[in-house]
Design an enzyme around this catalytic site. Structure first.
Site, PDB file in Angstrom:
ATOM      1  N   ARG A 222      -4.867  -2.176  -8.026  1.00 58.28           N
ATOM      2  CA  ARG A 222      -4.985  -3.144  -6.930  1.00 58.28           C
ATOM      3  C   ARG A 222      -6.276  -3.944  -6.946  1.00 58.28           C
ATOM      4  NH1 ARG A 222       0.268  -3.734  -5.483  1.00 58.28           N
ATOM      5  NH2 ARG A 222       1.227  -1.708  -5.114  1.00 58.28           N
TER       6      ARG A 222
ATOM      7  N   PHE B 128       0.842  -1.209   0.000  1.00 63.98           N
ATOM      8  CA  PHE B 128       0.000   0.000   0.000  1.00 63.98           C
ATOM      9  C   PHE B 128       0.876   1.258   0.000  1.00 63.98           C
ATOM     10  CE2 PHE B 128      -4.571   0.997   1.143  1.00 63.98           C
ATOM     11  CZ  PHE B 128      -4.468   2.337   0.816  1.00 63.98           C
TER      12      PHE B 128
ATOM     13  N   ARG C 249       3.557   1.910  -1.247  1.00 65.72           N
ATOM     14  CA  ARG C 249       4.200   2.260  -2.521  1.00 65.72           C
ATOM     15  C   ARG C 249       3.409   3.333  -3.264  1.00 65.72           C
ATOM     16  NH1 ARG C 249       7.886  -0.902  -4.790  1.00 65.72           N
ATOM     17  NH2 ARG C 249       8.280   1.053  -5.878  1.00 65.72           N
ATOM     18  N   HIS C 250       2.173   3.539  -2.840  1.00 64.66           N
ATOM     19  CA  HIS C 250       1.335   4.579  -3.474  1.00 64.66           C
ATOM     20  C   HIS C 250       1.683   5.909  -2.815  1.00 64.66           C
ATOM     21  CE1 HIS C 250      -1.018   1.823  -5.960  1.00 64.66           C
ATOM     22  NE2 HIS C 250      -0.607   0.960  -5.044  1.00 64.66           N
TER      23      HIS C 250
HETATM   24  C1  LIG Z   1       0.459  -6.045  -9.643  1.00 62.89           C
HETATM   25  C2  LIG Z   1       1.592  -5.185  -9.138  1.00 62.89           C
HETATM   26  C3  LIG Z   1       2.855  -5.706  -9.029  1.00 62.89           C
HETATM   27  C4  LIG Z   1       3.915  -4.920  -8.563  1.00 62.89           C
HETATM   28  N1  LIG Z   1       5.160  -5.465  -8.442  1.00 62.89           N
HETATM   29  C5  LIG Z   1       6.187  -4.711  -7.979  1.00 62.89           C
HETATM   30  C6  LIG Z   1       7.503  -5.253  -7.833  1.00 62.89           C
HETATM   31  O1  LIG Z   1       7.733  -6.415  -8.121  1.00 62.89           O
HETATM   32  N2  LIG Z   1       8.488  -4.466  -7.351  1.00 62.89           N
HETATM   33  C7  LIG Z   1       8.270  -3.145  -7.021  1.00 62.89           C
HETATM   34  O2  LIG Z   1       9.198  -2.464  -6.604  1.00 62.89           O
HETATM   35  N3  LIG Z   1       7.046  -2.598  -7.156  1.00 62.89           N
HETATM   36  C8  LIG Z   1       5.997  -3.336  -7.605  1.00 62.89           C
HETATM   37  N4  LIG Z   1       4.750  -2.786  -7.725  1.00 62.89           N
HETATM   38  C9  LIG Z   1       4.543  -1.390  -7.286  1.00 62.89           C
HETATM   39  C10 LIG Z   1       4.416  -0.435  -8.489  1.00 62.89           C
HETATM   40  O3  LIG Z   1       5.600  -0.403  -9.255  1.00 62.89           O
HETATM   41  C11 LIG Z   1       4.066   0.988  -8.000  1.00 62.89           C
HETATM   42  O4  LIG Z   1       5.115   1.461  -7.171  1.00 62.89           O
HETATM   43  C12 LIG Z   1       2.783   1.036  -7.196  1.00 62.89           C
HETATM   44  O5  LIG Z   1       1.769   0.322  -7.859  1.00 62.89           O
HETATM   45  C13 LIG Z   1       2.356   2.483  -6.980  1.00 62.89           C
HETATM   46  O6  LIG Z   1       1.867   2.980  -8.199  1.00 62.89           O
HETATM   47  P1  LIG Z   1       2.062   4.489  -8.633  1.00 62.89           P
HETATM   48  O7  LIG Z   1       3.502   4.862  -8.706  1.00 62.89           O
HETATM   49  O8  LIG Z   1       1.234   4.696  -9.879  1.00 62.89           O
HETATM   50  O9  LIG Z   1       1.326   5.253  -7.414  1.00 62.89           O
HETATM   51  P2  LIG Z   1       1.709   6.634  -6.711  1.00 62.89           P
HETATM   52  O10 LIG Z   1       3.049   6.559  -6.107  1.00 62.89           O
HETATM   53  O11 LIG Z   1       0.560   6.981  -5.809  1.00 62.89           O
HETATM   54  O12 LIG Z   1       1.798   7.648  -7.905  1.00 62.89           O
HETATM   55  C14 LIG Z   1       0.620   8.082  -8.604  1.00 62.89           C
HETATM   56  C15 LIG Z   1       1.050   8.646  -9.947  1.00 62.89           C
HETATM   57  O13 LIG Z   1       1.843   9.817  -9.728  1.00 62.89           O
HETATM   58  C16 LIG Z   1       2.899   9.852 -10.690  1.00 62.89           C
HETATM   59  N5  LIG Z   1       4.180   9.770  -9.983  1.00 62.89           N
HETATM   60  C17 LIG Z   1       4.378   9.500  -8.669  1.00 62.89           C
HETATM   61  N6  LIG Z   1       5.672   9.551  -8.360  1.00 62.89           N
HETATM   62  C18 LIG Z   1       6.323   9.844  -9.503  1.00 62.89           C
HETATM   63  C19 LIG Z   1       7.692  10.009  -9.847  1.00 62.89           C
HETATM   64  N7  LIG Z   1       8.680   9.876  -8.962  1.00 62.89           N
HETATM   65  N8  LIG Z   1       7.988  10.315 -11.113  1.00 62.89           N
HETATM   66  C20 LIG Z   1       7.032  10.462 -12.045  1.00 62.89           C
HETATM   67  N9  LIG Z   1       5.709  10.293 -11.810  1.00 62.89           N
HETATM   68  C21 LIG Z   1       5.365   9.995 -10.549  1.00 62.89           C
HETATM   69  C22 LIG Z   1       2.680   8.675 -11.640  1.00 62.89           C
HETATM   70  O14 LIG Z   1       1.869   9.095 -12.696  1.00 62.89           O
HETATM   71  C23 LIG Z   1       1.914   7.697 -10.785  1.00 62.89           C
HETATM   72  O15 LIG Z   1       1.131   6.777 -11.519  1.00 62.89           O
HETATM   73  C24 LIG Z   1       3.684  -3.556  -8.205  1.00 62.89           C
HETATM   74  C25 LIG Z   1       2.393  -3.029  -8.334  1.00 62.89           C
HETATM   75  C26 LIG Z   1       1.354  -3.824  -8.792  1.00 62.89           C
HETATM   76  C27 LIG Z   1      -0.030  -3.227  -8.906  1.00 62.89           C
END
Ligand SMILES: Cc1cc2nc3c(=O)[nH]c(=O)nc-3n(C[C@H](O)[C@H](O)[C@H](O)COP(=O)(O)OP(=O)(O)OC[C@H]3O[C@@H](n4cnc5c(N)ncnc54)[C@H](O)[C@@H]3O)c2cc1C
Length: 231
Positions: A185, A76, A78-79
């Site tokens: 998710r 969670f 990671r969001h």
């Molecule tokens: C099925 C699944 C498997 C996964 N497996 C792995 C794994 O094996 N290893 C791993 O490390 N992670 C994994 N993840 C985590 C994934 O890589 C994302 O970190 C996580 O889903 C959060 O998504 P997000 O970055 O879109 O969300 P948020 O961090 O809430 O970001 C929302 C949006 O803001 C923008 N944003 C945020 N930060 C930045 C930035 N620094 N630069 C540019 N734009 C940005 C992007 O548009 C992003 O979509 C997995 C996720 C899923 C759903």
């Protein structure tokens, strides 16, 4: 010996929220200086979602309290476009609540990374998965209490606890960010883009979706209709 509470459920409370479908429409209309009734707002929100004009959806905010195992909370957190406050294992003695997989939790991973499917385990696998989770939780909790009894600081003693331990946190996120979370998710039947979430975080996402859509039913209707892609 302390009694351990074994669970497999995730809990989500909607603690607070600000804004409605009308707030989204009002935020969007400032650019054109127009006003509109419910029917017009419905059309406007459809257009915003379809064309991915995302910022008006940021004007609605939710705060949830989530209680789940640490292995779910890790995913969670990671969001990043959200704000978090979590129970501290440094400032308080933790609660002996641990996760275990019930027989309905699929146990066998089939396929390759990025395209897994999961199938039910057989009886032996179910017994083993449940037994090992419970055995390790009891052992880890004994070790945690033993260290606390010897006067060892909570922040050190907690290091032996596994990721199946439950934690609680508040998460505050706007609707645009929530749509992004839900798109990733929950492998929803209306999703245009496939995703393969962990079952337990999907349980959390389903509960968040059900509670949040009561606040903004029109926005969620268009989210579903446009393939559950975050605007
Ligand atoms: C099925 C699944 C498997 C996964 N497996 C792995 C794994 O094996 N290893 C791993 O490390 N992670 C994994 N993840 C985590 C994934 O890589 C994302 O970190 C996580 O889903 C959060 O998504 P997000 O970055 O879109 O969300 P948020 O961090 O809430 O970001 C929302 C949006 O803001 C923008 N944003 C945020 N930060 C930045 C930035 N620094 N630069 C540019 N734009 C940005 C992007 O548009 C992003 O979509 C997995 C996720 C899923 C759903």
């Amino acid at each position: 010996m302390t009694t351990i509470d074994f669970r497999s459920t995730m809990t989500v409370e909607l603690v607070d929220h600000m804004g409605t479908d009308e707030t989204i429409a009002r935020s969007a209309r400032v650019s054109s200086g127009t006003s509109g009734n419910l029917t017009a707002n419905r059309g406007l929100l459809n257009m915003l979602m379809r064309d991915r004009h995302g910022s008006p959806f940021e004007s609605v905010t939710y705060q949830f309290k989530v209680t789940c195992p640490i292995f779910v909370a890790r995913e969670f957190f990671r969001h990043r476009i959200a704000s978090y406050n979590e129970v501290s294992g440094r400032y308080k003695v933790l609660e002996p609540v641990f996760y275990y997989p019930t027989p309905s939790r699929p146990l066998r991973q089939i396929g390759k990374p990025g395209a897994y499917s999961f199938e039910a385990g057989d009886y032996k696998q179910q017994r083993t998965a449940e037994g090992e989770h419970k055995r390790m939780a009891v052992e880890a909790w004994d070790s945690y209490e033993h260290m606390l009894d010897r006067g060892i600081a909570r922040e050190v003693a907690r290091n032996v606890l596994p990721v199946s331990l439950y934690t609680s946190f508040y998460v505050t996120m706007n609707l645009r960010s929530l749509f992004n979370f839900l798109s990733l998710r929950w492998a929803h039947e209306d999703s245009k883009v496939p995703t393969f979430p962990l079952k337990e975080i999907e349980d959390v996402a389903k509960q968040m979706d059900a509670k949040a859509r009561q606040v903004c039913p029109i926005a969620f209707e268009h989210f579903d209709a446009h393939g559950r892609v975050a605007p």
